[in-house]
Scaffold this motif. Structure first.
Motif, PDB file in Angstrom:
ATOM      1  N   ASP A 127      40.813  67.768  52.870  1.00 11.96           N
ATOM      2  CA  ASP A 127      42.008  67.923  53.707  1.00 11.96           C
ATOM      3  C   ASP A 127      41.862  69.076  54.687  1.00 11.96           C
ATOM      4  O   ASP A 127      42.406  69.030  55.804  1.00 11.96           O
ATOM      5  CB  ASP A 127      43.253  68.145  52.830  1.00 11.96           C
ATOM      6  N   ILE A 128      41.151  70.137  54.271  1.00 14.97           N
ATOM      7  CA  ILE A 128      41.008  71.297  55.155  1.00 14.97           C
ATOM      8  C   ILE A 128      39.679  71.276  55.918  1.00 14.97           C
ATOM      9  O   ILE A 128      39.405  72.183  56.700  1.00 14.97           O
ATOM     10  CB  ILE A 128      41.114  72.627  54.377  1.00 14.97           C
ATOM     11  N   TYR A 129      38.849  70.258  55.688  1.00  7.42           N
ATOM     12  CA  TYR A 129      37.543  70.209  56.342  1.00  7.42           C
ATOM     13  C   TYR A 129      37.638  70.318  57.859  1.00  7.42           C
ATOM     14  O   TYR A 129      36.914  71.125  58.463  1.00  7.42           O
ATOM     15  CB  TYR A 129      36.796  68.934  55.937  1.00  7.42           C
ATOM     16  N   PRO A 130      38.507  69.548  58.534  1.00 10.96           N
ATOM     17  CA  PRO A 130      38.593  69.679  60.001  1.00 10.96           C
ATOM     18  C   PRO A 130      38.955  71.087  60.454  1.00 10.96           C
ATOM     19  O   PRO A 130      38.404  71.586  61.448  1.00 10.96           O
ATOM     20  CB  PRO A 130      39.692  68.675  60.375  1.00 10.96           C
ATOM     21  N   ALA A 131      39.848  71.752  59.715  1.00 13.17           N
ATOM     22  CA  ALA A 131      40.251  73.107  60.094  1.00 13.17           C
ATOM     23  C   ALA A 131      39.103  74.089  59.911  1.00 13.17           C
ATOM     24  O   ALA A 131      38.900  74.990  60.738  1.00 13.17           O
ATOM     25  CB  ALA A 131      41.458  73.553  59.266  1.00 13.17           C
ATOM     26  N   VAL A 132      38.337  73.932  58.831  1.00 12.35           N
ATOM     27  CA  VAL A 132      37.189  74.807  58.588  1.00 12.35           C
ATOM     28  C   VAL A 132      36.123  74.603  59.663  1.00 12.35           C
ATOM     29  O   VAL A 132      35.557  75.563  60.187  1.00 12.35           O
ATOM     30  CB  VAL A 132      36.604  74.554  57.182  1.00 12.35           C
ATOM     31  N   VAL A 133      35.850  73.349  59.997  1.00  7.65           N
ATOM     32  CA  VAL A 133      34.874  73.049  61.048  1.00  7.65           C
ATOM     33  C   VAL A 133      35.316  73.663  62.375  1.00  7.65           C
ATOM     34  O   VAL A 133      34.502  74.246  63.119  1.00  7.65           O
ATOM     35  CB  VAL A 133      34.680  71.526  61.203  1.00  7.65           C
ATOM     36  N   GLU A 157      39.426  84.296  63.619  1.00 10.22           N
ATOM     37  CA  GLU A 157      38.966  83.008  63.080  1.00 10.22           C
ATOM     38  C   GLU A 157      38.491  83.143  61.633  1.00 10.22           C
ATOM     39  O   GLU A 157      38.726  82.253  60.809  1.00 10.22           O
ATOM     40  CB  GLU A 157      37.837  82.451  63.952  1.00 10.22           C
ATOM     41  N   LEU A 158      37.819  84.260  61.309  1.00 10.60           N
ATOM     42  CA  LEU A 158      37.380  84.472  59.934  1.00 10.60           C
ATOM     43  C   LEU A 158      38.570  84.602  58.990  1.00 10.60           C
ATOM     44  O   LEU A 158      38.568  84.059  57.882  1.00 10.60           O
ATOM     45  CB  LEU A 158      36.494  85.713  59.846  1.00 10.60           C
ATOM     46  N   LEU A 159      39.590  85.329  59.421  1.00  6.28           N
ATOM     47  CA  LEU A 159      40.799  85.460  58.603  1.00  6.28           C
ATOM     48  C   LEU A 159      41.487  84.111  58.446  1.00  6.28           C
ATOM     49  O   LEU A 159      41.989  83.774  57.361  1.00  6.28           O
ATOM     50  CB  LEU A 159      41.751  86.481  59.232  1.00  6.28           C
ATOM     51  N   HIS A 160      41.502  83.328  59.518  1.00  6.61           N
ATOM     52  CA  HIS A 160      42.108  81.995  59.437  1.00  6.61           C
ATOM     53  C   HIS A 160      41.299  81.095  58.499  1.00  6.61           C
ATOM     54  O   HIS A 160      41.880  80.297  57.732  1.00  6.61           O
ATOM     55  CB  HIS A 160      42.178  81.362  60.828  1.00  6.61           C
ATOM     56  N   LEU A 161      39.980  81.236  58.523  1.00  9.98           N
ATOM     57  CA  LEU A 161      39.136  80.468  57.623  1.00  9.98           C
ATOM     58  C   LEU A 161      39.435  80.824  56.166  1.00  9.98           C
ATOM     59  O   LEU A 161      39.573  79.933  55.308  1.00  9.98           O
ATOM     60  CB  LEU A 161      37.665  80.751  57.944  1.00  9.98           C
ATOM     61  N   LEU A 162      39.559  82.116  55.871  1.00  8.70           N
ATOM     62  CA  LEU A 162      39.901  82.534  54.508  1.00  8.70           C
ATOM     63  C   LEU A 162      41.275  82.009  54.108  1.00  8.70           C
ATOM     64  O   LEU A 162      41.485  81.605  52.954  1.00  8.70           O
ATOM     65  CB  LEU A 162      39.861  84.060  54.397  1.00  8.70           C
ATOM     66  N   TYR A 163      42.203  82.009  55.049  1.00  8.61           N
ATOM     67  CA  TYR A 163      43.540  81.466  54.776  1.00  8.61           C
ATOM     68  C   TYR A 163      43.445  79.996  54.378  1.00  8.61           C
ATOM     69  O   TYR A 163      44.088  79.560  53.403  1.00  8.61           O
ATOM     70  CB  TYR A 163      44.426  81.631  56.014  1.00  8.61           C
ATOM     71  N   GLN A 164      42.660  79.211  55.117  1.00  6.45           N
ATOM     72  CA  GLN A 164      42.499  77.792  54.790  1.00  6.45           C
ATOM     73  C   GLN A 164      41.894  77.610  53.395  1.00  6.45           C
ATOM     74  O   GLN A 164      42.313  76.742  52.625  1.00  6.45           O
ATOM     75  CB  GLN A 164      41.602  77.114  55.837  1.00  6.45           C
ATOM     76  N   LEU A 165      40.930  78.445  53.050  1.00  5.48           N
ATOM     77  CA  LEU A 165      40.300  78.337  51.735  1.00  5.48           C
ATOM     78  C   LEU A 165      41.257  78.736  50.615  1.00  5.48           C
ATOM     79  O   LEU A 165      41.285  78.103  49.551  1.00  5.48           O
ATOM     80  CB  LEU A 165      39.038  79.204  51.685  1.00  5.48           C
TER      81      LEU A 165
END
Length: 283
Positions: A127-133, A157-165
């Motif tokens: 579900d979060i794959y598109p956001a991580v990519v 972007e790194l902080l947003h990536l951690l948020y998604q994870l």
């Protein structure tokens, strides 16, 4: 902790400890031997096939796959498909910390920095794959274009990536201390310090207070490679580096890489790289 296995490569600069590596056009099969570093590493496969081993778990990366390697986790990578293209992003979690000790620092960033939380090696939910990519693609674009305030954009972007994870349980609590990790680093560190000399199974077993038979089995079960194959891999990597960067004779390179016999060195090198050391140097 023995730090001989620690990767002594500066990623980025002191002022900005962040970097991106783009790997492609391999002239031969390629491997990064077992090592560790303090940075978090993100690996993304753009094309082909990448073998990874992270913290004793093996993965087969295919086009589109993304992997996360935590700080101080022992890992290695290798490529058999010469058409493979992959990239890596490295950064210390400390570079994302805020000056004031607020709830973001205390509950989300500091636990990662103190190894109380860790990233899953793979994305736990598609579900979060598109956001991580999207985050990774934007980070890479910002890094190479280096526009105004690109460092700020990368941090966001790194902080947003951690948020998604965090949203998808891609960051989990470390519930059990991995007490064997220090021993694993010490074993590989000791080998890394002595592999250019004549190092024997008996010597290693004695140093780590095990019987030779038990040490051999323990090494293979832990690192998924035999002791002799691992030492040979280190020696060949050293030899390849000397062939590329020095004018030393083939005999001298064999000796400095830990081989007592030049003919045996030639045989092992040709088996690994499909050409003799002299032919490799000419190419």
């Amino acid at each position: 902790m023995n730090e001989n296995l620690k990767e002594h490569v500066t990623h980025g600069t002191t002022e900005y400890p962040f970097t991106v590596y783009h790997m492609q056009k391999f002239p031969h099969t390629f491997s990064v031997p077992l090592h560790w570093h303090n940075e978090i590493e993100i690996v993304y496969v753009q094309k082909g096939h990448l073998h990874l081993s992270i913290d004793q778990t093996s993965y087969e990366g295919r086009t589109g796959d993304i992997f996360f390697i935590n700080s101080q986790e022992i890992h290695e990578m290798s490529v058999d498909d010469l058409e493979t293209i992959y990239g890596t992003i490295l950064f210390p979690i400390s570079s994302l910390l805020f000056l004031n000790m607020d709830i973001v620092n205390e509950e989300f960033l500091m636990p990662l920095s103190e190894h109380k939380m860790k990233l899953n090696h793979i994305i736990p939910s598609q579900d979060i794959y598109p956001a991580v990519v999207h985050c990774i693609e934007h980070i890479v674009k910002l890094y190479y274009t280096k526009g105004t305030a690109f460092q700020l954009g990368i941090r966001m972007e790194l902080l947003h990536l951690l948020y998604q994870l965090y949203q998808s349980n891609g960051i989990i609590q470390v519930t059990k201390e991995r007490t064997n990790r220090n021993l694993h680093r010490e074993i590989l560190g000791y080998i890394g310090e002595h592999y250019t000399n004549e190092i024997t199974l008996d010597e290693l077993a004695t140093h780590f207070h095990m019987s030779p038979k038990y040490f051999s089995r323990y090494f293979h079960n832990t690192f998924r490679i035999t002791l002799s194959d691992y030492i040979n891999r280190l020696r060949l990597d050293k030899a390849r580096e000397l062939l590329e960067n020095t004018d030393l004779s083939i005999t001298e390179i064999a000796l400095q890489s830990g081989y007592c016999s030049c003919s045996y060195f030639n045989k092992r090198f040709k088996a690994a790289y499909h050409k003799s050391p002299s032919a490799y140097r000419k190419k």
